[in-house]
Design a protein around this motif. Sequence first.
Motif, mmCIF file in Angstrom:
data_model
loop_
_atom_site.group_PDB
_atom_site.id
_atom_site.type_symbol
_atom_site.label_atom_id
_atom_site.label_comp_id
_atom_site.label_asym_id
_atom_site.label_seq_id
_atom_site.Cartn_x
_atom_site.Cartn_y
_atom_site.Cartn_z
ATOM 1 N N UNK A 1 0.840 -1.184 0.000
ATOM 2 C CA UNK A 1 0.000 0.000 0.000
ATOM 3 C C UNK A 1 0.882 1.243 0.000
ATOM 4 N N UNK A 2 0.360 2.261 -0.620
ATOM 5 C CA UNK A 2 1.056 3.550 -0.611
ATOM 6 C C UNK A 2 0.995 4.145 0.787
ATOM 7 N N UNK A 3 1.627 5.277 0.962
ATOM 8 C CA UNK A 3 1.566 5.923 2.268
ATOM 9 C C UNK A 3 0.141 6.407 2.529
ATOM 10 N N UNK A 4 -0.237 6.453 3.801
ATOM 11 C CA UNK A 4 -1.611 6.854 4.125
ATOM 12 C C UNK A 4 -1.840 8.346 3.917
ATOM 13 N N UNK A 5 -3.107 8.701 3.721
ATOM 14 C CA UNK A 5 -3.484 10.124 3.707
ATOM 15 C C UNK A 5 -3.231 10.722 5.073
ATOM 16 N N UNK A 6 -3.459 9.916 6.098
ATOM 17 C CA UNK A 6 -3.321 10.349 7.473
ATOM 18 C C UNK A 6 -2.734 9.180 8.259
ATOM 19 N N UNK A 7 -1.637 9.362 8.979
ATOM 20 C CA UNK A 7 -0.998 8.234 9.666
ATOM 21 C C UNK A 7 -1.606 7.913 11.040
ATOM 22 N N UNK A 8 -2.900 8.062 11.146
ATOM 23 C CA UNK A 8 -3.622 7.731 12.377
ATOM 24 C C UNK A 8 -5.102 7.609 12.031
ATOM 25 N N UNK A 9 -5.877 7.112 12.976
ATOM 26 C CA UNK A 9 -7.316 7.058 12.765
ATOM 27 C C UNK A 9 -7.931 8.423 13.031
ATOM 28 N N UNK A 41 -8.459 3.580 -1.094
ATOM 29 C CA UNK A 41 -8.735 2.147 -1.269
ATOM 30 C C UNK A 41 -9.294 1.956 -2.670
ATOM 31 N N UNK A 42 -8.633 1.181 -3.519
ATOM 32 C CA UNK A 42 -9.064 1.052 -4.910
ATOM 33 C C UNK A 42 -10.260 0.114 -5.105
ATOM 34 N N UNK A 43 -11.211 0.168 -4.197
ATOM 35 C CA UNK A 43 -12.419 -0.657 -4.282
ATOM 36 C C UNK A 43 -13.588 0.277 -4.569
ATOM 37 N N UNK A 44 -14.109 0.210 -5.785
ATOM 38 C CA UNK A 44 -15.221 1.084 -6.161
ATOM 39 C C UNK A 44 -16.565 0.367 -6.100
#
Length: 122
Positions: A1-9, A41-44
């Motif tokens: 996976x690429x880096x997250x948009x945000x590294x936390x919830x 998430x590449x799930x459409x």
Amino acid sequence: MESPHLPRQAPIDTHGNGGFRFAGMSHRGSLLCLPDGIWAWPVAAVAALTDEALAAVFARAGELDFFILGTGAEPWIMAVPLRERFRGAHISLDIMTTAPAVRTYNVMLMESRRVGAGLIAL
């Protein structure tokens, strides 16, 4: 996976129009929310829900007690083999359309539950 948009919830502030807003950001497309971050998430559509699409969830089985799956606008019943993967990983699974999934995820997050969510954009 690429880096997250945000590294936390973070709670999801709004959803609709093909995306989500959270933590002062917006994202167009689906989201995978896990204990260590929020990712694109590449799930459409539910047809794309495979072992591969959920690999990051199963990789964090020791960090999750619950996983909420937001299926978009239509309800969906997961195939037994994939449901068994969640059972084998000791992750409780709840499947619902995306709008109630966002609300449920936010409540469980506020309760400090070990929760993750896969949210298909509306």
